[in-house]
Design a protein around this motif. Structure first.
Motif, PDB file in Angstrom:
ATOM      1  N   UNK A 259     -56.243  15.650   6.605  1.00  0.00           N
ATOM      2  CA  UNK A 259     -55.698  16.042   5.302  1.00  0.00           C
ATOM      3  C   UNK A 259     -56.672  16.898   4.514  1.00  0.00           C
ATOM      4  N   UNK A 260     -57.956  16.731   4.756  1.00  0.00           N
ATOM      5  CA  UNK A 260     -58.973  17.499   4.024  1.00  0.00           C
ATOM      6  C   UNK A 260     -60.097  17.835   5.009  1.00  0.00           C
ATOM      7  N   UNK A 261     -59.981  18.988   5.649  1.00  0.00           N
ATOM      8  CA  UNK A 261     -60.939  19.373   6.689  1.00  0.00           C
ATOM      9  C   UNK A 261     -62.329  19.641   6.131  1.00  0.00           C
ATOM     10  N   UNK A 262     -62.424  19.918   4.838  1.00  0.00           N
ATOM     11  CA  UNK A 262     -63.733  20.210   4.236  1.00  0.00           C
ATOM     12  C   UNK A 262     -64.469  18.950   3.817  1.00  0.00           C
ATOM     13  N   UNK A 263     -63.779  17.842   3.787  1.00  0.00           N
ATOM     14  CA  UNK A 263     -64.398  16.588   3.308  1.00  0.00           C
ATOM     15  C   UNK A 263     -65.619  16.181   4.141  1.00  0.00           C
ATOM     16  N   UNK A 264     -65.591  16.194   5.486  1.00  0.00           N
ATOM     17  CA  UNK A 264     -66.770  15.772   6.253  1.00  0.00           C
ATOM     18  C   UNK A 264     -68.031  16.587   5.966  1.00  0.00           C
ATOM     19  N   UNK A 265     -67.855  17.862   5.524  1.00  0.00           N
ATOM     20  CA  UNK A 265     -69.023  18.717   5.268  1.00  0.00           C
ATOM     21  C   UNK A 265     -69.470  18.669   3.815  1.00  0.00           C
ATOM     22  N   UNK A 266     -68.819  17.865   3.002  1.00  0.00           N
ATOM     23  CA  UNK A 266     -69.208  17.769   1.596  1.00  0.00           C
ATOM     24  C   UNK A 266     -70.518  16.995   1.464  1.00  0.00           C
ATOM     25  N   UNK A 267     -71.295  17.281   0.414  1.00  0.00           N
ATOM     26  CA  UNK A 267     -72.589  16.582   0.231  1.00  0.00           C
ATOM     27  C   UNK A 267     -72.449  15.062   0.206  1.00  0.00           C
ATOM     28  N   UNK A 268     -71.406  14.559  -0.442  1.00  0.00           N
ATOM     29  CA  UNK A 268     -71.231  13.108  -0.544  1.00  0.00           C
ATOM     30  C   UNK A 268     -71.032  12.472   0.824  1.00  0.00           C
ATOM     31  N   UNK A 269     -70.214  13.123   1.692  1.00  0.00           N
ATOM     32  CA  UNK A 269     -69.952  12.538   2.997  1.00  0.00           C
ATOM     33  C   UNK A 269     -71.078  12.814   3.990  1.00  0.00           C
ATOM     34  N   UNK A 270     -71.874  13.837   3.767  1.00  0.00           N
ATOM     35  CA  UNK A 270     -73.090  14.013   4.566  1.00  0.00           C
ATOM     36  C   UNK A 270     -74.073  12.876   4.258  1.00  0.00           C
ATOM     37  N   UNK A 271     -74.069  12.483   2.999  1.00  0.00           N
ATOM     38  CA  UNK A 271     -74.917  11.355   2.600  1.00  0.00           C
ATOM     39  C   UNK A 271     -74.415  10.059   3.252  1.00  0.00           C
ATOM     40  N   UNK A 272     -73.083   9.920   3.310  1.00  0.00           N
ATOM     41  CA  UNK A 272     -72.507   8.748   3.986  1.00  0.00           C
ATOM     42  C   UNK A 272     -72.842   8.745   5.479  1.00  0.00           C
ATOM     43  N   UNK A 273     -72.866   9.932   6.067  1.00  0.00           N
ATOM     44  CA  UNK A 273     -73.228  10.055   7.489  1.00  0.00           C
ATOM     45  C   UNK A 273     -74.658   9.567   7.720  1.00  0.00           C
ATOM     46  N   UNK A 274     -75.574   9.998   6.869  1.00  0.00           N
ATOM     47  CA  UNK A 274     -76.971   9.561   6.988  1.00  0.00           C
ATOM     48  C   UNK A 274     -77.085   8.057   6.775  1.00  0.00           C
ATOM     49  N   UNK A 275     -76.297   7.538   5.851  1.00  0.00           N
ATOM     50  CA  UNK A 275     -76.310   6.099   5.574  1.00  0.00           C
ATOM     51  C   UNK A 275     -75.903   5.298   6.803  1.00  0.00           C
ATOM     52  N   UNK A 276     -74.859   5.739   7.483  1.00  0.00           N
ATOM     53  CA  UNK A 276     -74.397   5.046   8.689  1.00  0.00           C
ATOM     54  C   UNK A 276     -75.383   5.176   9.857  1.00  0.00           C
ATOM     55  N   UNK A 277     -76.160   6.261   9.860  1.00  0.00           N
ATOM     56  CA  UNK A 277     -77.164   6.454  10.924  1.00  0.00           C
ATOM     57  C   UNK A 277     -78.385   5.556  10.730  1.00  0.00           C
ATOM     58  N   UNK A 278     -78.651   5.218   9.469  1.00  0.00           N
ATOM     59  CA  UNK A 278     -79.900   4.509   9.145  1.00  0.00           C
ATOM     60  C   UNK A 278     -79.692   3.047   8.773  1.00  0.00           C
ATOM     61  N   UNK A 279     -78.436   2.621   8.574  1.00  0.00           N
ATOM     62  CA  UNK A 279     -78.133   1.279   8.094  1.00  0.00           C
ATOM     63  C   UNK A 279     -77.096   0.626   9.003  1.00  0.00           C
ATOM     64  N   UNK A 280     -77.200  -0.672   9.273  1.00  0.00           N
ATOM     65  CA  UNK A 280     -76.152  -1.352  10.039  1.00  0.00           C
ATOM     66  C   UNK A 280     -74.785  -1.080   9.431  1.00  0.00           C
ATOM     67  N   UNK A 281     -73.790  -0.911  10.292  1.00  0.00           N
ATOM     68  CA  UNK A 281     -72.494  -0.398   9.856  1.00  0.00           C
ATOM     69  C   UNK A 281     -71.848  -1.263   8.779  1.00  0.00           C
ATOM     70  N   UNK A 282     -71.929  -2.591   8.867  1.00  0.00           N
ATOM     71  CA  UNK A 282     -71.303  -3.446   7.852  1.00  0.00           C
ATOM     72  C   UNK A 282     -71.985  -3.300   6.495  1.00  0.00           C
TER      73      UNK A 282
END
Length: 295
Positions: A259-282
């Motif tokens: 629905x929003x192809x630009x959302x994954x490249x937004x700063x907020x979701x890039x930050x979420x990506x880093x969070x999931x890489x560095x923190x246990x998923x739960x």
């Protein structure tokens, strides 16, 4: 006359010197004899001590063999032949304590050699059973057991290691014959990595009811989640890939939003990506909910 007189004096002095040496020798003889007697007595005491030590060592060996046999047969009471050793005597009690002490020292040394893993004797003393306990966030999880035959070379005879753990590859990669501790460490890392990922998946299902788990495999090395963005109720597909099977954190995180192809490249979701890489998923999902990134 003078020469004769001089010779007479020298002869007299020489005679006096001989007499002095003779007296000195007579005075020294009793002390030397006393010293030799003391040495003989010291050697005799040392000989008796060595004999006692040899006898004690023989008795300790007999007790150790008896204790090892009782451990294999599951017996609790000690049985020693009465004619060889009186069980009620203080000496025999002391010997049993010494034998138990050496037995515990040997077990402690073996425990240290294999890296602190819990082991028990197996196959009538020809092998050992190693227990590998897994844990995550201070909580003990599954315990796996593996029986190793020690003769003529170390080999795995039985185990309950999950089939998706690359046991044969770990045996080949690590020199189990030369360093069994290194092999056990590698295996323990794989088991704890799997247990940690599995526990995280369980916590995601328990703590995040709004997050739907679309896909996961038995090794928990791939995890596909369906996340919902609050404002527009937009669905985001989150794929976590764990290529390092010894770790609990993903090596790759991808977002997909139709629905929003630009959302994954937004700063907020890039930050979420880093969070999931560095923190246990739960824990990462909890943080994302607090920032209202997901419901």
């Amino acid at each position: 006359m003078e020469v004769s007189s001089t010779k007479g004096v020298l002869s007299h002095l020489s005679l006096l010197e001989v007499k002095a040496r003779s007296r000195k020798t007579r005075h020294q003889q009793p002390s030397q004899i006393k010293e030799l007697k003391a040495k003989v007595e010291a050697l005799r005491i040392q000989r008796n001590q060595l004999r006692a030590q040899i006898e004690t060592h023989k008795n300790l060996q007999k007790l150790r063999i008896s204790m090892d046999t009782q451990c294999r047969n599951g017996e609790e009471e000690e049985k020693v032949e009465e004619e060889e050793m009186d069980q009620d005597s203080e000496n025999s009690q002391l010997l049993r304590l010494m034998a138990r002490h050496t037995q515990l020292k040997d077990l402690l040394a073996a425990h240290h050699i294999i890296g602190g893993y819990n082991i028990t004797k197996a196959s009538h003393g020809k092998g050992v059973c190693v227990s590998l306990t897994t844990a995550y966030e201070g909580i003990y999880l599954e315990t796996y057991n593996m029986e190793l035959n020690l003769r003529p070379k170390i080999r795995i005879t039985r185990h309950n290691i999950p089939p998706f753990i690359p046991l044969n590859s770990l045996v080949e990669q690590g020199n189990m014959q030369m360093d069994v501790g290194d092999f056990l460490d590698s295996l323990s890392k794989h088991l704890n990595g799997f247990a940690g990922r599995k526990q995280q998946l369980k916590l995601v299902k328990e703590l995040h009811k709004s997050v739907e788990v679309l896909e996961s495999n038995v090794l928990c090395s791939i995890l596909v989640l369906l996340l919902i963005v609050p404002k527009k109720k937009t669905a985001v597909l989150c794929t976590l890939t764990y290529t390092d099977h010894t770790r609990c954190l993903p090596t790759q995180v991808k977002f997909l939003c139709e629905a929003d192809t630009e959302l994954p490249d937004s700063p907020a979701w890039k930050k979420n990506c880093s969070l999931l890489m560095e923190t246990p998923v739960h824990q990462a999902l909890t943080a994302m909910r607090k920032t209202e990134a997901i419901v």
